[in-house]
Structures are given as C-alpha cells and as structure tokens.
Motif scaffolding. Structure first.
Motif, PDB file in Angstrom:
ATOM      1  N   GLY A   1     -22.986 -37.765  38.382  1.00 13.90           N
ATOM      2  CA  GLY A   1     -22.271 -37.980  37.247  1.00 13.90           C
ATOM      3  C   GLY A   1     -21.694 -37.073  36.354  1.00 13.90           C
ATOM      4  N   ALA A   2     -21.638 -35.774  36.935  1.00 14.25           N
ATOM      5  CA  ALA A   2     -21.066 -34.507  36.018  1.00 14.25           C
ATOM      6  C   ALA A   2     -19.735 -34.758  35.409  1.00 14.25           C
ATOM      7  N   PRO A   3     -18.666 -35.319  36.258  1.00 12.72           N
ATOM      8  CA  PRO A   3     -17.606 -35.423  35.541  1.00 12.72           C
ATOM      9  C   PRO A   3     -17.456 -36.289  34.106  1.00 12.72           C
ATOM     10  N   GLY A   4     -18.189 -37.417  34.357  1.00 13.53           N
ATOM     11  CA  GLY A   4     -18.329 -38.271  33.168  1.00 13.53           C
ATOM     12  C   GLY A   4     -19.105 -38.000  32.175  1.00 13.53           C
ATOM     13  N   ASN A   5     -20.064 -37.460  32.517  1.00 12.24           N
ATOM     14  CA  ASN A   5     -21.236 -36.849  31.596  1.00 12.24           C
ATOM     15  C   ASN A   5     -20.554 -35.889  30.669  1.00 12.24           C
ATOM     16  N   THR A   6     -19.851 -35.068  31.309  1.00 10.62           N
ATOM     17  CA  THR A   6     -19.236 -33.882  30.636  1.00 10.62           C
ATOM     18  C   THR A   6     -18.085 -34.227  29.646  1.00 10.62           C
ATOM     19  N   ILE A   7     -17.504 -35.165  29.925  1.00  8.66           N
ATOM     20  CA  ILE A   7     -16.254 -35.547  29.207  1.00  8.66           C
ATOM     21  C   ILE A   7     -16.815 -36.629  28.092  1.00  8.66           C
ATOM     22  N   ASN A   8     -17.703 -37.607  28.296  1.00  6.34           N
ATOM     23  CA  ASN A   8     -18.246 -38.458  27.493  1.00  6.34           C
ATOM     24  C   ASN A   8     -19.417 -38.154  26.590  1.00  6.34           C
ATOM     25  N   HIS A   9     -19.819 -36.960  26.908  1.00  8.76           N
ATOM     26  CA  HIS A   9     -21.051 -36.962  26.123  1.00  8.76           C
ATOM     27  C   HIS A   9     -21.439 -35.489  25.625  1.00  8.76           C
ATOM     28  N   THR A  10     -22.270 -35.373  24.892  1.00  9.40           N
ATOM     29  CA  THR A  10     -22.525 -33.924  24.345  1.00  9.40           C
ATOM     30  C   THR A  10     -23.432 -33.297  25.627  1.00  9.40           C
ATOM     31  N   THR A  11     -23.232 -32.229  26.160  1.00  9.52           N
ATOM     32  CA  THR A  11     -24.162 -31.733  27.421  1.00  9.52           C
ATOM     33  C   THR A  11     -24.566 -30.320  27.168  1.00  9.52           C
ATOM     34  N   SER A  12     -25.746 -29.953  27.791  1.00  5.25           N
ATOM     35  CA  SER A  12     -26.465 -28.753  27.724  1.00  5.25           C
ATOM     36  C   SER A  12     -26.746 -28.431  29.021  1.00  5.25           C
ATOM     37  N   PHE A  13     -26.963 -27.306  29.446  1.00  2.57           N
ATOM     38  CA  PHE A  13     -27.365 -26.841  30.796  1.00  2.57           C
ATOM     39  C   PHE A  13     -28.549 -26.213  30.776  1.00  2.57           C
ATOM     40  N   TRP A  14     -29.473 -26.335  31.837  1.00  2.11           N
ATOM     41  CA  TRP A  14     -30.675 -25.372  32.048  1.00  2.11           C
ATOM     42  C   TRP A  14     -30.218 -24.783  33.230  1.00  2.11           C
ATOM     43  N   ILE A  15     -30.401 -23.505  33.337  1.00  2.00           N
ATOM     44  CA  ILE A  15     -30.252 -22.610  34.506  1.00  2.00           C
ATOM     45  C   ILE A  15     -31.424 -21.603  34.549  1.00  2.00           C
ATOM     46  N   PRO A  16     -32.593 -21.799  35.545  1.00  2.00           N
ATOM     47  CA  PRO A  16     -33.818 -21.189  35.398  1.00  2.00           C
ATOM     48  C   PRO A  16     -33.608 -19.559  36.161  1.00  2.00           C
ATOM     49  N   ASP A  17     -32.312 -19.482  36.545  1.00  2.00           N
ATOM     50  CA  ASP A  17     -32.154 -17.898  37.094  1.00  2.00           C
ATOM     51  C   ASP A  17     -30.984 -17.464  36.943  1.00  2.00           C
ATOM     52  N   HIS A  18     -30.808 -16.828  35.859  1.00  2.00           N
ATOM     53  CA  HIS A  18     -29.585 -16.249  35.384  1.00  2.00           C
ATOM     54  C   HIS A  18     -29.231 -14.945  36.157  1.00  2.00           C
ATOM     55  N   THR A  19     -28.074 -15.206  37.022  1.00  2.00           N
ATOM     56  CA  THR A  19     -27.507 -14.355  37.920  1.00  2.00           C
ATOM     57  C   THR A  19     -26.112 -14.234  37.892  1.00  2.00           C
ATOM     58  N   THR A  20     -25.382 -13.267  38.572  1.00  2.00           N
ATOM     59  CA  THR A  20     -23.843 -13.062  38.712  1.00  2.00           C
ATOM     60  C   THR A  20     -23.564 -14.144  39.824  1.00  2.00           C
ATOM     61  N   LYS A  21     -24.492 -14.755  40.514  1.00  2.00           N
ATOM     62  CA  LYS A  21     -24.384 -15.726  41.669  1.00  2.00           C
ATOM     63  C   LYS A  21     -24.111 -17.368  40.907  1.00  2.00           C
ATOM     64  N   CYS A  22     -24.800 -17.332  39.797  1.00  2.00           N
ATOM     65  CA  CYS A  22     -24.573 -18.508  39.230  1.00  2.00           C
ATOM     66  C   CYS A  22     -23.475 -18.359  37.983  1.00  2.00           C
ATOM     67  N   PHE A  23     -23.505 -17.406  37.236  1.00  2.00           N
ATOM     68  CA  PHE A  23     -22.604 -17.224  36.188  1.00  2.00           C
ATOM     69  C   PHE A  23     -21.085 -16.534  36.795  1.00  2.00           C
ATOM     70  N   VAL A  24     -20.323 -17.242  36.910  1.00  2.00           N
ATOM     71  CA  VAL A  24     -19.205 -16.598  37.783  1.00  2.00           C
ATOM     72  C   VAL A  24     -17.855 -16.959  37.149  1.00  2.00           C
ATOM     73  N   LYS A  25     -16.691 -16.053  37.502  1.00  2.00           N
ATOM     74  CA  LYS A  25     -15.527 -15.921  36.889  1.00  2.00           C
ATOM     75  C   LYS A  25     -14.825 -17.329  37.246  1.00  2.00           C
ATOM     76  N   LYS A  26     -14.945 -17.875  38.487  1.00  2.00           N
ATOM     77  CA  LYS A  26     -14.511 -19.257  38.565  1.00  2.00           C
ATOM     78  C   LYS A  26     -15.297 -19.852  39.518  1.00  2.00           C
ATOM     79  N   VAL A  27     -15.886 -21.044  39.074  1.00  2.00           N
ATOM     80  CA  VAL A  27     -16.423 -22.059  40.110  1.00  2.00           C
ATOM     81  C   VAL A  27     -15.686 -22.541  41.267  1.00  2.00           C
ATOM     82  N   ASP A  28     -16.538 -22.556  42.196  1.00  2.00           N
ATOM     83  CA  ASP A  28     -15.745 -23.098  43.641  1.00  2.00           C
ATOM     84  C   ASP A  28     -15.222 -24.286  43.418  1.00  2.00           C
TER      85      ASP A  28
END
Length: 166
Positions: free
Chosen positions: A39-66
């Motif tokens: 439901g990610a496309p609809g959730n992010t367009i239609n509702h306030t969204t926050s993210f929980w990311i338990p392991d903050h690394t350069t593999k997750c925080f990327v210049k451009k998502v695949d």
C-alpha cells in the motif's frame, strides 16, 4: 483523505523520502525480491507517513532508490497539487537519530541525534547529503511514564528488544 498517520519501514530511502520496499536492483531482474509495492504508493500520497528504519546505513539511505514504492516530495510535487494534497512525510526515525523534511525544498534534514551518537556518525552512514542545521539537538529520552507504558502495556513481552538493542 489525509486523516491517518501511517508508519512504514523502508529497505531504501532517498533524500526526498522516496521509499523502496519492492526489490533491490533492476525491477525487471532484481538481485533481491522484497515485499512488493503493497500500500506504499497510496499511503504516501493520501496520508501523513513516517518511517521506522532500525539500521541506518548507506545501503538503506541511498542517492536514488532502485524502485519507488512510496512517493517522496520530489515525485509528489511532479504529480501536482490535486494528486499530492495530503502528502506529508513527517519523520524518519532510525537507530541513530530522527530526520525530517522541514527544509524549503523538502530534502531530508537531521532533526536530532540519539544520546551517544554524533552528527558525523549519521553523516557517514547516509549515502546522500543531509541538511544539517547549525545546532543539532540530542533526541529526548522517554519519560518514566512513557517507558512504563512501552514496557508494561504496549510491549510487555519485550519484542521490540529483538529489533533494537536497548
């Protein structure tokens, strides 16, 4: 309708909050298949969204998502006001700190660092340039009542400790 606040995870996230939970690598022939779009496309367009990311690394925080599963600020802006009127990415909470998009161009900003974590550690574990304020506060610790609620009522079996070492 913009009335919910959705909390999601992200396998990848970029500086404008585009989220990937679909696959790693090329969509046609991925290196790893993940959850899919869900439901990610609809959730992010239609509702306030926050993210929980338990392991903050350069593999997750990327210049451009695949693959874009959840829509970030740059893509929401390109869709126009009618399609993005409820779009808001409020927070990204990680094991290192709290980030938000409270900048003029809605790029990710370091809002606070958790106790014992330096700004340099967050920067070195992020694969893009973060907006860093002149002064970055330390994330506040939970109150005694908040800890009681978490430990006794919300998570009496301590399941959270399996994801985050406390």
């Amino acid at each position: 309708s913009g009335r919910r606040h959705v909390m999601m995870g992200a396998t990848q996230i970029d500086s404008f909050g585009n989220q990937n939970i679909a696959c790693i690598g090329d969509f046609e022939k991925p290196k790893a298949q993940l959850l899919g779009m869900r439901g990610a496309p609809g959730n992010t367009i239609n509702h306030t969204t926050s993210f929980w990311i338990p392991d903050h690394t350069t593999k997750c925080f990327v210049k451009k998502v695949d693959v874009v599963s959840g829509v970030g600020y740059d893509r929401a802006r390109a869709l126009g006001e009618k399609s993005s009127r409820f779009h808001e990415i409020r927070r990204v909470v990680t094991n290192l700190g709290v980030l938000d998009f409270n900048t003029p161009d809605h790029r990710m900003r370091l809002a606070s660092v958790h106790p014992g974590v330096s700004v340099a550690t967050v920067v070195e574990n992020t694969g893009f340039e973060l907006v860093i304020p002149l002064s970055v506060p330390e994330t506040r610790l939970p109150t005694a009542e908040e800890l009681r609620l978490l430990r006794e009522e919300i998570d009496p079996n301590g399941i959270a400790s399996k994801e985050v070492k406390v």
